[in-house]
Motif scaffolding. Structure first.
Motif, PDB file in Angstrom:
ATOM      1  N   VAL A 108       0.848  -1.380   0.094  1.00  0.00           N
ATOM      2  CA  VAL A 108       0.096   0.160   0.168  1.00  0.00           C
ATOM      3  C   VAL A 108       0.651   1.281  -0.040  1.00  0.00           C
ATOM      4  N   PHE A 109       1.954   1.118   0.731  1.00  0.00           N
ATOM      5  CA  PHE A 109       2.860   2.286   0.721  1.00  0.00           C
ATOM      6  C   PHE A 109       3.708   2.375  -0.434  1.00  0.00           C
ATOM      7  N   ALA A 110       4.107   1.579  -0.878  1.00  0.00           N
ATOM      8  CA  ALA A 110       4.573   1.544  -2.346  1.00  0.00           C
ATOM      9  C   ALA A 110       3.780   1.986  -3.314  1.00  0.00           C
ATOM     10  N   VAL A 111       2.478   1.888  -3.339  1.00  0.00           N
ATOM     11  CA  VAL A 111       1.490   2.438  -4.389  1.00  0.00           C
ATOM     12  C   VAL A 111       1.366   3.834  -4.067  1.00  0.00           C
ATOM     13  N   VAL A 112       1.250   4.265  -2.773  1.00  0.00           N
ATOM     14  CA  VAL A 112       0.816   5.594  -2.592  1.00  0.00           C
ATOM     15  C   VAL A 112       1.976   6.362  -3.103  1.00  0.00           C
ATOM     16  N   TYR A 113       3.293   5.743  -2.641  1.00  0.00           N
ATOM     17  CA  TYR A 113       4.545   6.606  -2.934  1.00  0.00           C
ATOM     18  C   TYR A 113       4.478   6.926  -4.698  1.00  0.00           C
ATOM     19  N   SER A 114       4.219   5.739  -5.234  1.00  0.00           N
ATOM     20  CA  SER A 114       4.282   5.738  -6.776  1.00  0.00           C
ATOM     21  C   SER A 114       3.406   6.927  -7.350  1.00  0.00           C
ATOM     22  N   LEU A 115       2.384   6.772  -6.654  1.00  0.00           N
ATOM     23  CA  LEU A 115       1.155   7.886  -7.242  1.00  0.00           C
ATOM     24  C   LEU A 115       1.437   9.388  -6.779  1.00  0.00           C
ATOM     25  N   ARG A 116       2.044   9.646  -5.651  1.00  0.00           N
ATOM     26  CA  ARG A 116       2.547  10.950  -5.203  1.00  0.00           C
ATOM     27  C   ARG A 116       3.598  11.269  -6.144  1.00  0.00           C
ATOM     28  N   ALA A 117       4.609  10.432  -6.418  1.00  0.00           N
ATOM     29  CA  ALA A 117       5.616  10.847  -7.315  1.00  0.00           C
ATOM     30  C   ALA A 117       5.176  11.156  -8.779  1.00  0.00           C
ATOM     31  N   ASP A 118       4.226  10.503  -9.165  1.00  0.00           N
ATOM     32  CA  ASP A 118       3.972  10.955 -10.498  1.00  0.00           C
ATOM     33  C   ASP A 118       3.033  12.130 -10.640  1.00  0.00           C
ATOM     34  N   LEU A 119       2.177  12.448  -9.516  1.00  0.00           N
ATOM     35  CA  LEU A 119       1.499  13.670  -9.481  1.00  0.00           C
ATOM     36  C   LEU A 119       2.304  14.859  -9.146  1.00  0.00           C
ATOM     37  N   PHE A 120       3.117  14.662  -8.129  1.00  0.00           N
ATOM     38  CA  PHE A 120       3.844  15.913  -7.817  1.00  0.00           C
ATOM     39  C   PHE A 120       5.258  15.832  -8.250  1.00  0.00           C
ATOM     40  N   GLY A 121       5.821  14.840  -8.854  1.00  0.00           N
ATOM     41  CA  GLY A 121       7.248  15.028  -9.449  1.00  0.00           C
ATOM     42  C   GLY A 121       8.076  14.581  -8.280  1.00  0.00           C
ATOM     43  N   VAL A 122       9.290  14.196  -8.616  1.00  0.00           N
ATOM     44  CA  VAL A 122      10.418  13.628  -7.736  1.00  0.00           C
ATOM     45  C   VAL A 122      11.136  14.945  -7.479  1.00  0.00           C
ATOM     46  N   LYS A 123      11.607  15.218  -6.626  1.00  0.00           N
ATOM     47  CA  LYS A 123      12.483  16.269  -6.112  1.00  0.00           C
ATOM     48  C   LYS A 123      13.729  16.255  -7.237  1.00  0.00           C
ATOM     49  N   ALA A 124      13.987  17.396  -7.716  1.00  0.00           N
ATOM     50  CA  ALA A 124      15.244  17.514  -8.822  1.00  0.00           C
ATOM     51  C   ALA A 124      16.529  17.538  -8.044  1.00  0.00           C
ATOM     52  N   ARG A 125      17.483  16.957  -8.320  1.00  0.00           N
ATOM     53  CA  ARG A 125      18.705  16.953  -7.969  1.00  0.00           C
ATOM     54  C   ARG A 125      19.718  18.067  -8.286  1.00  0.00           C
ATOM     55  N   LYS A 126      20.395  18.944  -7.220  1.00  0.00           N
ATOM     56  CA  LYS A 126      20.889  20.131  -7.361  1.00  0.00           C
ATOM     57  C   LYS A 126      22.241  19.839  -8.101  1.00  0.00           C
ATOM     58  N   LEU A 127      22.820  20.714  -9.106  1.00  0.00           N
ATOM     59  CA  LEU A 127      24.102  20.441  -9.529  1.00  0.00           C
ATOM     60  C   LEU A 127      24.951  20.996  -8.285  1.00  0.00           C
ATOM     61  N   PRO A 128      26.100  20.293  -8.134  1.00  0.00           N
ATOM     62  CA  PRO A 128      27.207  20.511  -7.306  1.00  0.00           C
ATOM     63  C   PRO A 128      27.694  22.008  -7.439  1.00  0.00           C
ATOM     64  N   GLU A 129      27.966  22.782  -6.227  1.00  0.00           N
ATOM     65  CA  GLU A 129      28.596  23.869  -6.559  1.00  0.00           C
ATOM     66  C   GLU A 129      30.106  23.854  -6.861  1.00  0.00           C
ATOM     67  N   PRO A 130      30.615  24.788  -7.898  1.00  0.00           N
ATOM     68  CA  PRO A 130      32.034  24.373  -8.294  1.00  0.00           C
ATOM     69  C   PRO A 130      32.810  24.709  -6.978  1.00  0.00           C
ATOM     70  N   ALA A 131      33.878  23.532  -6.906  1.00  0.00           N
ATOM     71  CA  ALA A 131      34.698  23.629  -5.681  1.00  0.00           C
ATOM     72  C   ALA A 131      35.840  24.282  -6.216  1.00  0.00           C
ATOM     73  N   THR A 132      36.291  25.481  -4.966  1.00  0.00           N
ATOM     74  CA  THR A 132      37.489  26.149  -5.300  1.00  0.00           C
ATOM     75  C   THR A 132      38.768  25.264  -5.073  1.00  0.00           C
ATOM     76  N   ALA A 133      38.558  24.596  -3.954  1.00  0.00           N
ATOM     77  CA  ALA A 133      39.937  23.783  -3.928  1.00  0.00           C
ATOM     78  C   ALA A 133      39.441  22.377  -3.231  1.00  0.00           C
ATOM     79  N   ALA A 134      40.145  21.259  -4.258  1.00  0.00           N
ATOM     80  CA  ALA A 134      39.398  19.713  -3.651  1.00  0.00           C
ATOM     81  C   ALA A 134      40.334  19.236  -2.850  1.00  0.00           C
ATOM     82  N   PRO A 135      40.074  18.813  -1.668  1.00  0.00           N
ATOM     83  CA  PRO A 135      41.132  17.880  -0.825  1.00  0.00           C
ATOM     84  C   PRO A 135      41.610  16.825  -1.837  1.00  0.00           C
ATOM     85  N   ALA A 136      43.018  16.632  -1.268  1.00  0.00           N
ATOM     86  CA  ALA A 136      43.836  15.543  -2.183  1.00  0.00           C
ATOM     87  C   ALA A 136      42.958  14.134  -1.690  1.00  0.00           C
ATOM     88  N   ALA A 137      42.440  13.899  -0.651  1.00  0.00           N
ATOM     89  CA  ALA A 137      41.691  12.616  -0.522  1.00  0.00           C
ATOM     90  C   ALA A 137      40.646  12.496  -1.498  1.00  0.00           C
TER      91      ALA A 137
END
Length: 175
Positions: free
Chosen positions: A21-50
């Motif tokens: 039941v929860f899987a069906v409700v989640y699927s309907l909610r995602a279809d009606l309201f959309g899935v949250k969009a992923r944001k692009l990462p901010e450009p890094a000024t200095a990346a750590p060596a690791a």
């Protein structure tokens, strides 16, 4: 069969039924309201060596970093591309001027370019200005976003005049 076994089977079936039941409700909610969009990462000024990738691992192409100044992001000019022109689909002939803000494309009334067809997701794709280059990003749509005949899986630079297909609609960026 013992009463304990029967009770455990009943409880397991009830849990499985609620999971369904929860899987069906989640699927309907995602279809009606959309899935949250992923944001692009901010450009890094200095990346750590690791965080540096190993030389043997394949790397995906990375979008160019937006220019920055001490006071924050620099506003890029949009002289090269100034509008989206819909070339085929339900809104053929429509022209949408572009500024420096991202434009969301989809069925949702919140989108900058609303396309109402059965093959377009609520929040299907996004056009964004990255430095001085316009990029197209697919927002995990069902039918995908296509740029110049190739499916978009990560943000890619847009070639002026190249067709971009979203659902049953094709458009292009023009000067």
């Amino acid at each position: 069969m013992s009463e304990l076994t029967l009770l455990l089977l009943q409880v397991g079936f009830l849990v499985l039924l609620w999971f369904f039941v929860f899987a069906v409700v989640y699927s309907l909610r995602a279809d009606l309201f959309g899935v949250k969009a992923r944001k692009l990462p901010e450009p890094a000024t200095a990346a750590p060596a690791a965080a540096a990738p190993s030389p043997s691992a394949p790397t995906a192409p990375v979008a160019p970093a937006a220019p920055r100044s001490a006071s924050g992001p620099v506003k890029a000019t949009t002289d090269a591309v100034s509008r989206i022109v819909v070339t085929s689909g339900p809104k053929a002939g429509l022209e949408l001027p572009l500024g420096s803000e991202p434009v969301t494309i989809g069925r949702s009334s919140e989108s900058g370019l609303v396309i109402r067809d059965d093959y377009t997701s609520s929040h299907h794709a996004r056009l964004l200005l990255w430095g001085t280059q316009w990029m197209v990003q697919d927002l995990d749509s069902t039918n995908g976003t296509w740029h110049d005949g190739k499916r978009v899986s990560a943000p890619v630079p847009i070639t002026v005049g190249a067709p971009i297909k979203v659902g049953a609609t094709t458009f292009e960026l023009r000067k």
